[in-house]
Design an enzyme around this catalytic site. Structure first.
Site, mmCIF file in Angstrom:
data_model
loop_
_atom_site.group_PDB
_atom_site.id
_atom_site.type_symbol
_atom_site.label_atom_id
_atom_site.label_comp_id
_atom_site.label_asym_id
_atom_site.label_seq_id
_atom_site.Cartn_x
_atom_site.Cartn_y
_atom_site.Cartn_z
ATOM 1 N N LYS A 79 4.490 85.733 53.742
ATOM 2 C CA LYS A 79 5.847 86.149 54.135
ATOM 3 C C LYS A 79 5.952 86.223 55.654
ATOM 4 O O LYS A 79 5.028 86.706 56.328
ATOM 5 C CB LYS A 79 6.141 87.520 53.522
ATOM 6 C CG LYS A 79 7.563 88.020 53.735
ATOM 7 C CD LYS A 79 7.749 89.376 53.066
ATOM 8 C CE LYS A 79 9.175 89.893 53.190
ATOM 9 N NZ LYS A 79 9.338 91.227 52.569
ATOM 10 N N SER A 154 13.094 91.626 49.195
ATOM 11 C CA SER A 154 13.208 90.760 50.349
ATOM 12 C C SER A 154 12.187 89.633 50.394
ATOM 13 O O SER A 154 12.385 88.657 51.093
ATOM 14 C CB SER A 154 13.068 91.596 51.620
ATOM 15 O OG SER A 154 11.760 92.134 51.733
ATOM 16 N N SER A 178 10.516 95.168 47.307
ATOM 17 C CA SER A 178 10.612 93.806 47.838
ATOM 18 C C SER A 178 9.543 92.838 47.353
ATOM 19 O O SER A 178 9.622 91.648 47.646
ATOM 20 C CB SER A 178 10.580 93.836 49.371
ATOM 21 O OG SER A 178 11.820 94.256 49.870
#
Lengths: 479, 99
Positions: A79, A154, A178
């Protein structure tokens, strides 16, 4: 080799039998990711030089007769809130579009020491703030299972690459859900470990008392292998725990007979019927494996959203103060004074959701409101943590939904921030308590949309969590 | 109403954010709704409850302290590499003090 179906075990066997070299595999995985990525926008960028260098080190180990490492040659995505030395790390923000970190996060160092091959950086909501990945400055991610729908957020990109097969495993970050929510939406496994289990050194701070790094994988076993690699004390993160790290994947015995599982009664009323039916079916399967299921009560649940969005935004408003145009690449040319420079840089650089949270966090910390909001929320957080502590005196684990509904359509919820926040109800409670929690696939809706089941255990008991998840996954696969 | 437009502008000042008029109006609506939801915390009796500012473990205090030994720093060049306006080994900013 069929890249989308690779597992950590499969990669290891292929390398040790000389069926393929790590370098050949990395090159093939990079080509595949590049070809497939336009379908989802899950990768923001690939880092072929870094990937090939890591793969070559693995090949050298094998040539010397050494073990390639627990992640030897495994293609991994990260990420874009986790910093990578020399590889642009944007946090999904226009502010950091050009930011090239001068150091590696501890999790990155551990992944590469274990032989992992980092292919690239994945898309996410700006500074990890969002539940749909629609808050990225670089465009939304499409759900690989249903391209007109969001992948969740997210860590939407990290969930999508694993579902799409353009990485074997990935790293995400979880502050209020997330990792678990996008794992649920994309039909993969996603793990939020105990707070403090994994060093956050090099994870761009959002809400420091809630931020976690954790893995995504297509199997519980692969997630367990990755978590073990990245776990453990790190002197660079004073919140990282000294607790010993068990060999999670060695404890996947499939024997869950007699384990006591709790279902929070407060969660049931928030569920849509189809998700509720799938969770009920999953709980039935756990019973058939010999688990004892009983209802438990987490009475403070109704206050969790308010509690979380006060604490998380307060911490975010403080953490994001550093993006002021002085150190991190982007500076607005407008204005002549230092104060104008700060304000215009932030006004132009941050997206709408970041501004909303900075404003909310600043408000709840401001004079006259601190006691009423921030301090009150911290006290309610104590009550939420106590609910769990009490429940774990009765049960070994808690089973719950991850999200009230499956993946929604792109654009469907962007105009109602409160509704988006309220959908985090099931994941936020575990985050506030700091306990380990994960999402494991629990079947699909009639439309074919994945639904995840959440498994939560007490602090540092990831072993029991993984054991239940693995046994459950095994039953799901037989169906 | 929980928050007025004037208060939104005040908080934006505290947060060092330039907002357009449209953003200010939108934020006033959004924050108003969110703060309204947050008011439900007032229903909870928290008398005598300690605030939780960190996830606490039963670890010894020293578990969170590292040995106090110097380690090599990042270095001036690397630290300035992402600066929008570096100069002579420093971060340059618009003039702060007027003559």
């Amino acid at each position: 080799m069929d890249i989308p179906s690779l597992t950590i075990d499969r990669v290891r066997k292929a390398l040790l039998s000389r069926e393929i070299s790590a370098s050949e595999l990395a090159a093939a995985a990079l080509r595949f990711a590049e070809a497939e990525n336009p379908k989802t926008n899950a990768y923001l960028r690939l880092c072929p030089e870094r990937a090939m260098a890591a793969a070559q080190r693995v090949d050298e180990r094998i040539a010397r007769g050494e073990d390639p490492g627990p992640l030897g040659g495994v293609p991994i995505a990260v990420k874009d809130v986790i910093v990578t030395k020399g590889v642009t790390t944007t946090c999904g923000s226009r502010l950091l579009a050009e930011y090239i970190p001068p150091y590696d996060a501890t999790a990155i160092i551990r992944i590469e020491e274990a032989g992992g091959v980092i292919l690239g950086k994945t898309n996410c909501d700006e500074f990890a703030m969002g539940s749909s990945n629609e808050n990225s400055a670089f465009g939304p991610v499409r759900n690989p299972v249903a391209p007109d729908r969001v992948p969740g957020g997210s860590s939407g990109g990290s969930a999508a690459v694993v579902a799409q097969g353009t990485a074997v495993v990935s790293l995400g970050s979880d502050t209020g859900g997330s990792i678990r929510q996008p794992a649920s939406f994309c039909g993969v496994v996603g793990v939020t470990p105990t707070y403090g289990r994994v060093s956050r050194y090099g994870l761009t701070a959002f809400a420091s008392s809630l931020d976690h790094i954790g893995p995504f994988a297509r199997s519980v076993k692969d997630a367990a292998v990755v978590l073990r690699v990245i776990s453990g004390r790190d002197v660079r993160d004073s919140t990282s725990a000294e607790a010993p790290v068990p060999d999670y994947s060695a404890n996947l015995t499939r024997d869950v007979k007699g384990l006591k599982l709790g279902m929070p009664v407060e969660y049931l009323k928030h569920l849509t019927s189809e998700t509720g039916d799938l969770i009920a079916r999953g709980v039935g399967q756990l019973k058939s494996l010999g688990c004892e299921v009983r209802e438990i009560s987490l009475p403070a649940t109704d206050y969790a959203i308010a509690c979380y969005y006060i604490i998380a935004t307060a911490e975010a408003s403080s953490n994001l103060a550093r993006y002021d145009g002085v150190r991190y690449t982007f500076r607005s040319p407008a204005g002549d004074t230092l104060s104008d420079m700060y304000r215009n840089t932030r006004g132009e650089g941050f997206g709408a959701e970041c501004k909303r949270r900075i404003m909310l966090g600043t408000y709840v910390l401001s004079a006259g409101y601190y006691d009423a909001y921030y301090l009150k929320a911290q006290k309610v957080r104590t009550l939420i943590a106590r609910d769990f502590a009490k429940a774990f005196q009765e049960v070994d684990a808690i089973v719950a939904p991850v999200s009230p509904f499956p993946a929604f359509k792109l654009g469907e919820k962007v105009d109602d921030p409160l509704a988006m926040y309220l959908s985090d109800i099931f994941t936020i409670t575990g985050s506030l308590a700091g306990i380990p929690c994960m999402s494991v696939p629990c079947g699909n809706t009639a439309e074919g949309l994945p639904v995840g089941m959440q498994i939560l255990t007490k602090h540092f008991d990831e072993t029991t969590m993984f054991r239940i998840a693995d046994a459950f996954e095994n039953v799901q696969r037989k169906e | 109403m929980k928050i007025t437009e004037k208060e939104v502008r005040y908080v934006a000042g505290l947060a060092n954010l330039t907002l357009t008029d449209a953003e200010t109006a939108r934020l006033q609506t959004d924050l108003d709704g969110i703060l309204e939801h947050m008011d439900r915390l007032n229903e909870v009796d928290t008398a005598g409850v300690e605030p939780m500012s960190q996830v606490l473990f039963e670890a010894g205090e020293t578990a969170t302290l590292r040995a106090d030994v110097p380690v090599p720093p990042l270095g001036n060049e690397a630290a300035l590499a992402n600066a929008p306006q570096p100069g002579a080994g420093y971060f340059k900013v618009p003039k702060v003090i007027e003559r």
